[in-house]
Design a protein around this motif. Structure first.
Motif, PDB file in Angstrom:
ATOM      1  N   ASN A   1      74.913  44.490  96.144  1.00 22.70           N
ATOM      2  CA  ASN A   1      75.779  45.299  96.989  1.00 22.70           C
ATOM      3  C   ASN A   1      75.316  46.745  96.954  1.00 22.70           C
ATOM      4  OD1 ASN A   1      77.437  43.112  97.581  1.00 22.70           O
ATOM      5  ND2 ASN A   1      78.733  43.491  95.797  1.00 22.70           N
ATOM      6  N   VAL A   2      75.732  47.527  97.928  1.00 24.17           N
ATOM      7  CA  VAL A   2      75.417  48.953  97.939  1.00 24.17           C
ATOM      8  C   VAL A   2      76.277  49.643  96.881  1.00 24.17           C
ATOM      9  CG1 VAL A   2      75.452  51.081  99.305  1.00 24.17           C
ATOM     10  CG2 VAL A   2      74.762  48.923 100.371  1.00 24.17           C
ATOM     11  N   ILE A   3      75.627  50.450  96.050  1.00 24.86           N
ATOM     12  CA  ILE A   3      76.301  51.224  95.018  1.00 24.86           C
ATOM     13  C   ILE A   3      76.329  52.670  95.498  1.00 24.86           C
ATOM     14  CG2 ILE A   3      76.198  51.998  92.614  1.00 24.86           C
ATOM     15  CD1 ILE A   3      74.323  49.513  92.157  1.00 24.86           C
ATOM     16  N   THR A   4      77.502  53.290  95.511  1.00 25.54           N
ATOM     17  CA  THR A   4      77.618  54.672  95.980  1.00 25.54           C
ATOM     18  C   THR A   4      78.284  55.528  94.911  1.00 25.54           C
ATOM     19  OG1 THR A   4      77.858  53.879  98.260  1.00 25.54           O
ATOM     20  CG2 THR A   4      78.475  56.158  97.831  1.00 25.54           C
ATOM     21  N   VAL A   5      77.671  56.667  94.634  1.00 28.14           N
ATOM     22  CA  VAL A   5      78.254  57.665  93.729  1.00 28.14           C
ATOM     23  C   VAL A   5      78.597  58.870  94.598  1.00 28.14           C
ATOM     24  CG1 VAL A   5      77.877  59.120  91.714  1.00 28.14           C
ATOM     25  CG2 VAL A   5      76.798  56.871  91.840  1.00 28.14           C
TER      26      VAL A   5
ATOM     27  N   VAL B   1      75.410  66.605  98.021  1.00 33.73           N
ATOM     28  CA  VAL B   1      74.460  65.974  97.120  1.00 33.73           C
ATOM     29  C   VAL B   1      73.097  66.652  97.245  1.00 33.73           C
ATOM     30  CG1 VAL B   1      73.681  64.139  98.696  1.00 33.73           C
ATOM     31  CG2 VAL B   1      73.694  63.747  96.234  1.00 33.73           C
ATOM     32  N   LEU B   2      72.473  66.930  96.113  1.00 31.78           N
ATOM     33  CA  LEU B   2      71.127  67.492  96.082  1.00 31.78           C
ATOM     34  C   LEU B   2      70.091  66.411  95.806  1.00 31.78           C
ATOM     35  CD1 LEU B   2      71.842  70.642  93.898  1.00 31.78           C
ATOM     36  CD2 LEU B   2      71.780  70.493  96.394  1.00 31.78           C
ATOM     37  N   GLY B   3      70.524  65.334  95.192  1.00 33.46           N
ATOM     38  CA  GLY B   3      69.630  64.233  94.840  1.00 33.46           C
ATOM     39  C   GLY B   3      70.412  63.195  94.077  1.00 33.46           C
ATOM     40  N   GLY B   4      69.730  62.149  93.673  1.00 36.47           N
ATOM     41  CA  GLY B   4      70.396  61.097  92.937  1.00 36.47           C
ATOM     42  C   GLY B   4      69.392  60.127  92.380  1.00 36.47           C
ATOM     43  N   GLY B   5      69.886  59.123  91.719  1.00 38.51           N
ATOM     44  CA  GLY B   5      68.999  58.124  91.153  1.00 38.51           C
ATOM     45  C   GLY B   5      69.767  57.156  90.289  1.00 38.51           C
ATOM     46  N   TYR B   6      69.050  56.553  89.332  1.00 37.64           N
ATOM     47  CA  TYR B   6      69.654  55.532  88.496  1.00 37.64           C
ATOM     48  C   TYR B   6      68.837  55.362  87.216  1.00 37.64           C
ATOM     49  CZ  TYR B   6      65.869  52.818  90.509  1.00 37.64           C
ATOM     50  OH  TYR B   6      64.636  52.394  90.910  1.00 37.64           O
ATOM     51  N   VAL B   7      69.466  54.730  86.241  1.00 40.91           N
ATOM     52  CA  VAL B   7      68.807  54.344  85.003  1.00 40.91           C
ATOM     53  C   VAL B   7      69.079  52.861  84.823  1.00 40.91           C
ATOM     54  CG1 VAL B   7      68.762  54.630  82.498  1.00 40.91           C
ATOM     55  CG2 VAL B   7      69.127  56.617  83.974  1.00 40.91           C
ATOM     56  N   ILE B   8      68.036  52.073  84.584  1.00 40.34           N
ATOM     57  CA  ILE B   8      68.213  50.647  84.307  1.00 40.34           C
ATOM     58  C   ILE B   8      68.362  50.499  82.800  1.00 40.34           C
ATOM     59  CG2 ILE B   8      67.130  48.377  84.380  1.00 40.34           C
ATOM     60  CD1 ILE B   8      65.893  49.202  87.037  1.00 40.34           C
ATOM     61  N   ASN B   9      69.447  49.861  82.383  1.00 40.60           N
ATOM     62  CA  ASN B   9      69.750  49.699  80.961  1.00 40.60           C
ATOM     63  C   ASN B   9      69.418  48.299  80.482  1.00 40.60           C
ATOM     64  OD1 ASN B   9      70.797  52.347  80.603  1.00 40.60           O
ATOM     65  ND2 ASN B   9      72.658  51.700  81.644  1.00 40.60           N
ATOM     66  N   GLY B  10      69.082  48.198  79.231  1.00 43.24           N
ATOM     67  CA  GLY B  10      68.749  46.912  78.640  1.00 43.24           C
ATOM     68  C   GLY B  10      67.254  46.660  78.694  1.00 43.24           C
TER      69      GLY B  10
ATOM     70  N   ARG C   1      73.463  56.776  97.605  1.00 42.94           N
ATOM     71  CA  ARG C   1      73.585  55.327  97.801  1.00 42.94           C
ATOM     72  C   ARG C   1      72.376  54.613  97.215  1.00 42.94           C
ATOM     73  NH1 ARG C   1      75.448  53.500 103.500  1.00 42.94           N
ATOM     74  NH2 ARG C   1      73.821  52.104 102.882  1.00 42.94           N
ATOM     75  N   LEU C   2      72.633  53.463  96.621  1.00 40.85           N
ATOM     76  CA  LEU C   2      71.585  52.630  96.033  1.00 40.85           C
ATOM     77  C   LEU C   2      71.823  51.171  96.393  1.00 40.85           C
ATOM     78  CD1 LEU C   2      71.803  54.158  92.465  1.00 40.85           C
ATOM     79  CD2 LEU C   2      69.900  54.501  94.037  1.00 40.85           C
ATOM     80  N   GLN C   3      70.741  50.437  96.582  1.00 41.89           N
ATOM     81  CA  GLN C   3      70.813  48.989  96.721  1.00 41.89           C
ATOM     82  C   GLN C   3      69.483  48.419  96.251  1.00 41.89           C
ATOM     83  OE1 GLN C   3      71.281  47.247 100.665  1.00 41.89           O
ATOM     84  NE2 GLN C   3      72.450  45.561  99.791  1.00 41.89           N
ATOM     85  N   PHE C   4      69.534  47.246  95.612  1.00 40.22           N
ATOM     86  CA  PHE C   4      68.342  46.660  95.009  1.00 40.22           C
ATOM     87  C   PHE C   4      68.168  45.214  95.436  1.00 40.22           C
ATOM     88  CE2 PHE C   4      70.071  49.893  92.261  1.00 40.22           C
ATOM     89  CZ  PHE C   4      68.961  50.655  91.948  1.00 40.22           C
ATOM     90  N   LEU C   5      66.928  44.751  95.375  1.00 41.11           N
ATOM     91  CA  LEU C   5      66.583  43.343  95.523  1.00 41.11           C
ATOM     92  C   LEU C   5      65.978  42.941  94.187  1.00 41.11           C
ATOM     93  CD1 LEU C   5      66.257  40.805  97.256  1.00 41.11           C
ATOM     94  CD2 LEU C   5      64.040  41.695  97.982  1.00 41.11           C
TER      95      LEU C   5
END
Length: 131
Positions: free
Chosen positions: A64-68, A76-85, A108-112
């Motif tokens: 699903n689309v993840i929105t912060v 917003v100036l930028g964004g991103g994510y950290v993959i945990n585990g 906004r983020l979405q992944f396959l």
């Protein structure tokens, strides 16, 4: 969060051979006049903050689309994510969306995902009050 303001000046069109400044060379004899003051830079970054969203488990396949969202009144100036585990070998995570929202008020983020392991992602957005 305290941000130390600085001023960045970029020389443009100082080379007589180029009207666009694409052959600029900065030597000791050149002077650069900067029109942006330190106070303007500080105002541009007023109330700068990193907003983190809740950690989300990515299902296998298209997520699903993840929105912060930024707090009200901030952009917003930028964004991103950290993959945990731990990410096992032969796992695949592709970004489908990694961009600002249409109104520039969040990220906004979405992944396959492919493989046999679900992933946890912690999204974030960097926001500030426009000057």
């Amino acid at each position: 969060m305290n941000v130390a303001p600085s001023v960045l000046c970029i020389p443009t069109a100082q080379n007589n051979n180029s009207a666009h400044g694409d052959r600029n060379r900065l030597g000791n004899e050149q002077a650069i006049n900067c029109t942006q003051t330190t106070q303007q830079t500080a105002n541009a970054l007023r109330n700068y903050e990193k907003v983190t969203g809740p950690e989300v488990t990515l299902p296998m396949g298209l997520s699903n689309v993840i929105t912060v969202m930024c707090p009200a009144g901030k952009v917003v100036l930028g964004g991103g994510y950290v993959i945990n585990g731990n990410i096992p070998p032969n796992s695949n995570i592709d970004e489908i969306i990694d961009a600002p929202t249409a109104a520039d008020d969040g990220w906004r983020l979405q992944f396959l995902t492919a493989g046999s392991t679900q992933f946890r992602v912690a999204p974030y957005a960097t926001c500030a009050r426009p000057s």
